[in-house]
Scaffold this active site. Structure first.
Site, short mmCIF file in Angstrom:
data_model
loop_
_atom_site.label_atom_id
_atom_site.label_comp_id
_atom_site.label_asym_id
_atom_site.label_seq_id
_atom_site.Cartn_x
_atom_site.Cartn_y
_atom_site.Cartn_z
N GLU A 143 0.86 -1.18 0.00
CA GLU A 143 0.00 0.00 0.00
C GLU A 143 0.90 1.23 0.00
O GLU A 143 1.74 1.38 0.89
CB GLU A 143 -0.89 0.04 1.25
CG GLU A 143 -2.15 -0.78 1.16
CD GLU A 143 -3.04 -0.54 2.37
OE1 GLU A 143 -3.06 0.60 2.89
OE2 GLU A 143 -3.68 -1.51 2.81
N ASP A 153 -6.56 8.21 9.90
CA ASP A 153 -5.22 7.87 10.37
C ASP A 153 -4.92 8.46 11.74
O ASP A 153 -5.36 9.57 12.07
CB ASP A 153 -4.17 8.38 9.37
CG ASP A 153 -4.26 7.65 8.04
OD1 ASP A 153 -4.29 6.41 8.07
OD2 ASP A 153 -4.33 8.31 7.00
#
Length: 292
Positions: free
Chosen positions: A66, A77
């Site tokens: 990724e 995040d």
């Protein structure tokens, strides 16, 4: 009409980039293990170091990679990846720079690349242009955590025209009916996998996986099984024992924040940094094998 258009797209792309994602999961399954998917932020700590770290992760045994696209407000995040994102932005890393990194990785490796970023920069760049250039740079799929399936139509169409999979996240609080609807969208060809979010919250390394994880994966599996759609687990995965547990009931494990910490700890020594990433990924890869 839409189904006909998608069928034509797949015929045009005889070997859609997304098929390489499926091949990686199939190969791992034949070997009796789950796939290992490291996440690395493009341009962190620097372009050169991120490129070296990606290649080191591949040397260590990553099945897929990724590639994080930095964004100023990465809502999914935690602090670790937010910091990496902000630092990359300060270095001038944008979508063009990220696609350049992907292209350089693809020139050295056949490991499938998945671009993970937020919708705002993609929209500003141009959805069709982004998908076209992502495929040309060697990407096989996209993860856009702030884009729900109900609003993903334009990107889904543009991605599929280029043979790219659009991969959706499913958090543990998702009702069964919604899981079923997400799975139906995700199962359209060309397809990738379902990204199962291990916990309610943001990314970040944890000491242990949540106790409900296996039952959550079983719930998703009931919906995904008719489509034979792989399930990967991310958020909070950082230790070999986490990967060993995930390998028992899921098809893939995603590790991200722990790698950011590792890069920071060895930022002053490029060779030590590459060795640390390679050794860490090897330690995780060793735990992907399903125990009898």
């Amino acid at each position: 009409m839409q189904q006909h258009k998608q069928s034509k797209t797949i015929e045009h792309h005889e070997a859609a980039p997304a098929q390489r994602i499926g091949h990686a999961f199939a190969q791992a399954s034949r070997e009796g293990r789950c796939v290992l998917i490291p996440y690395l932020m493009c341009g962190f700590p620097s372009v050169e170091q991120s490129l070296a770290a990606i290649l080191a992760a591949i040397e260590g045994g990553a099945d897929l990679i990724e590639l994080g696209l930095p964004f100023s407000d990465p809502l999914a995040d935690g602090a670790t990846i937010q910091h990496a994102s902000h630092q990359a932005l300060e270095h001038g890393i944008n979508i063009t720079a990220c696609l350049s990194i992907a292209r350089q990785v693809a020139a050295h490796s056949s490991v499938p690349l998945i671009l993970m970023g937020y919708y705002n920069p993609v929209l500003a760049y141009g959805v069709q242009r982004f998908c076209r250039e992502a495929a040309a740079a060697g990407a096989c799929g996209l993860i856009i955590p702030d884009l729900p399936p109900e609003e993903a139509g334009p990107l889904l169409e543009a991605a599929h025209e280029q043979g790219l999979a659009l991969i959706f996240l499913v958090p543990p609080t998702t009702p069964d009916e919604r899981i079923a609807s997400i799975v139906r969208v995700a199962a359209q060809e060309p397809r990738g996998f379902i990204y199962c979010v291990s916990l309610s919250g943001v990314t970040g390394a944890r000491d242990r996986l949540p106790p409900h994880l296996q039952s959550f994966i079983a719930r998703v599996r009931r919906q995904s099984a008719p489509y034979d759609l792989p399930l990967a687990v991310g958020f909070g995965v950082s230790r070999p024992e986490h990967v060993a547990e995930i390998a028992r009931y899921a098809d893939g494990a995603v590790v991200g924040s722990a790698l950011v910490h590792l890069l920071e700890r060895h930022a002053a020594d490029g060779e030590a940094q590459r060795a640390a990433v390679r050794d860490y990924i090897r330690s995780l890869r060793a735990c992907t094998v399903r125990q009898p």
